[in-house]
Design a protein around this motif. Structure first.
Motif, PDB file in Angstrom:
ATOM      1  N   THR A 223       0.824  -1.202   0.000  1.00 36.97           N
ATOM      2  CA  THR A 223       0.000   0.000   0.000  1.00 36.97           C
ATOM      3  C   THR A 223       0.859   1.254   0.000  1.00 36.97           C
ATOM      4  N   GLN A 224       1.911   1.269   0.843  1.00 35.94           N
ATOM      5  CA  GLN A 224       2.777   2.441   0.906  1.00 35.94           C
ATOM      6  C   GLN A 224       3.538   2.661  -0.390  1.00 35.94           C
ATOM      7  N   VAL A 225       4.081   1.600  -0.942  1.00 32.00           N
ATOM      8  CA  VAL A 225       4.902   1.723  -2.142  1.00 32.00           C
ATOM      9  C   VAL A 225       4.045   2.068  -3.353  1.00 32.00           C
ATOM     10  N   TRP A 226       2.922   1.370  -3.519  1.00 30.84           N
ATOM     11  CA  TRP A 226       2.085   1.585  -4.700  1.00 30.84           C
ATOM     12  C   TRP A 226       1.487   2.991  -4.712  1.00 30.84           C
ATOM     13  N   ASN A 227       1.071   3.480  -3.560  1.00 32.01           N
ATOM     14  CA  ASN A 227       0.403   4.781  -3.494  1.00 32.01           C
ATOM     15  C   ASN A 227       1.365   5.955  -3.358  1.00 32.01           C
ATOM     16  N   GLY A 232       8.308   8.912  -6.195  1.00 35.52           N
ATOM     17  CA  GLY A 232       8.199   8.666  -7.623  1.00 35.52           C
ATOM     18  C   GLY A 232       8.482   9.896  -8.455  1.00 35.52           C
ATOM     19  N   VAL A 233       7.959  11.049  -8.033  1.00 35.73           N
ATOM     20  CA  VAL A 233       8.147  12.262  -8.815  1.00 35.73           C
ATOM     21  C   VAL A 233       9.560  12.820  -8.662  1.00 35.73           C
ATOM     22  N   VAL A 234      10.229  12.530  -7.521  1.00 33.98           N
ATOM     23  CA  VAL A 234      11.567  13.063  -7.279  1.00 33.98           C
ATOM     24  C   VAL A 234      12.645  12.166  -7.875  1.00 33.98           C
ATOM     25  N   PHE A 235      12.508  10.852  -7.735  1.00 32.14           N
ATOM     26  CA  PHE A 235      13.576   9.937  -8.088  1.00 32.14           C
ATOM     27  C   PHE A 235      13.348   9.181  -9.397  1.00 32.14           C
ATOM     28  N   GLN A 241       8.594   6.724 -14.873  1.00 34.86           N
ATOM     29  CA  GLN A 241       7.817   7.183 -13.725  1.00 34.86           C
ATOM     30  C   GLN A 241       6.753   6.166 -13.327  1.00 34.86           C
ATOM     31  N   PRO A 242       6.383   6.119 -12.041  1.00 35.38           N
ATOM     32  CA  PRO A 242       5.341   5.188 -11.590  1.00 35.38           C
ATOM     33  C   PRO A 242       3.951   5.689 -11.935  1.00 35.38           C
ATOM     34  N   LEU A 243       2.975   4.856 -11.634  1.00 33.98           N
ATOM     35  CA  LEU A 243       1.592   5.131 -12.034  1.00 33.98           C
ATOM     36  C   LEU A 243       1.033   6.383 -11.369  1.00 33.98           C
ATOM     37  N   MET A 244       1.327   6.613 -10.103  1.00 39.59           N
ATOM     38  CA  MET A 244       0.745   7.750  -9.399  1.00 39.59           C
ATOM     39  C   MET A 244       1.204   9.077  -9.983  1.00 39.59           C
ATOM     40  N   VAL A 245       2.442   9.140 -10.436  1.00 38.62           N
ATOM     41  CA  VAL A 245       2.934  10.357 -11.078  1.00 38.62           C
ATOM     42  C   VAL A 245       2.232  10.562 -12.415  1.00 38.62           C
ATOM     43  N   ALA A 246       2.070   9.481 -13.170  1.00 36.49           N
ATOM     44  CA  ALA A 246       1.375   9.583 -14.454  1.00 36.49           C
ATOM     45  C   ALA A 246      -0.087   9.965 -14.268  1.00 36.49           C
ATOM     46  N   ALA A 270      -5.617   2.965 -10.913  1.00 34.40           N
ATOM     47  CA  ALA A 270      -4.556   3.119  -9.918  1.00 34.40           C
ATOM     48  C   ALA A 270      -4.935   2.493  -8.577  1.00 34.40           C
ATOM     49  N   ALA A 271      -6.220   2.490  -8.251  1.00 30.09           N
ATOM     50  CA  ALA A 271      -6.661   1.992  -6.945  1.00 30.09           C
ATOM     51  C   ALA A 271      -6.916   0.492  -6.933  1.00 30.09           C
TER      52      ALA A 271
END
Length: 296
Positions: A223-227, A232-235, A241-246, A270-271
């Motif tokens: 939950t922590q990693v996926w959300n 994601g936006v910094v590194f 990029q991961p899904l949450m940034v997209a 995403a959810a």
């Protein structure tokens, strides 16, 4: 005779029954209030733009369509790219799965050492490790960026795995340490007398008893990693990029017409993984957390 006994059984007082129904009613209202956003997301994702503009927000779709789902997955614009969320979804899978497994494995090993193979200063080490649970994400951005640059894994999925493993070790260690405290030390002592070593005891005795807490660790970490959005936006950058940034880029794209149905479909995409994880293994979460609460 059963009917007579049932008929003669005392009924609950009227005030108690009213209080019970009042509680049920309030709980029902809270559930409706809590689920209302999800309902709006789902029904909106099946509506066309014309129906969204002219219809009611809570109304069911008159002419349901899967076009918003298809566009969100394969052709929606996330900034300057119009390739949908598909690639970013698999990016999240590629770094979330190893990050969860590695941090869980290290946490299990740490918890085992801190409870069954105590060393001088182990309590101090555990206390210092717990500080990691309370450090805000923003504090470690600069030192972590320098570390990733030194290792040559900046702006990559490998770098994201490393970041989430490092940040998650404190939590997984806490989970496993508290769980292993409840496992009798006599099991380890007997195994030592029989000649079992460090790894044999871990894999043959401790790990088979760790099912509930492993589920807790996996659910928590996934939950922590996926959300996660900040790491994601910094590194990461570009197509890595991961899904949450997209998803953030999709929702905030200002070119063209604002497609709320596509945004809602993307949010549901995403959810879904975390929702499925809780549906499948959620009943073990509380069970695993409370399993180590009482020793003996």
């Amino acid at each position: 005779m059963a009917d007579v006994a049932h008929a003669g059984a005392p009924r609950a007082p009227w005030s108690a029954r009213c209080g019970r129904w009042l509680i049920y009613g309030l709980l029902g209202l809270v559930c409706l209030y809590y689920l209302a956003p999800l309902y709006v997301m789902v029904v909106t994702s099946f509506k066309s733009l014309a129906e969204i503009r002219t219809g009611n927000l809570l109304a069911l779709p008159v002419d349901p369509t899967l076009e918003p789902w298809s566009k969100a997955w394969s052709s929606a614009c996330t900034g300057v790219r119009c390739r949908g969320l598909q690639g970013y979804f698999w990016n999240s899978v590629q770094f979330a799965v190893p990050a969860v497994l590695i941090s869980t494995a290290i946490g299990a090993l740490n918890g085992y050492v801190l409870t069954k193979w105590r060393f001088r200063g182990s309590n101090l080490f555990f206390g210092m490790l717990l500080i990691g649970c309370f450090i805000p994400f923003q504090v470690i951005l600069l030192p972590m960026a320098r570390t990733l640059g030194t290792l040559g894994i900046s702006s990559s999925l490998t770098g994201l795995v490393f970041v989430h493993v490092v940040y998650g070790i404190a939590f997984t260690t806490l989970f496993f340490r508290n769980y292993y405290v409840a496992i009798p030390d006599e099991l380890v002592k007997v195994a030592r007398i029989d000649g079992a070593g460090f790894w044999r005891i871990f894999f043959s005795i401790i790990l088979p008893l760790s099912g509930p807490i492993i589920v807790v660790s996996i659910i928590w970490q996934f939950t922590q990693v996926w959300n996660d959005f900040l790491f994601g936006v910094v590194f990461s950058s570009g197509e890595r990029q991961p899904l949450m940034v997209a998803l953030n880029n999709l929702v905030n794209t200002s070119t063209g017409v604002k497609e709320y149905n596509v945004d809602m479909a993307g949010a549901i995409f995403a959810a879904l993984p975390t929702l499925l994880v809780y549906i499948v293994a959620g009943k073990y979460f509380v069970r695993g957390l409370t399993a180590g609460a009482v020793k003996g």
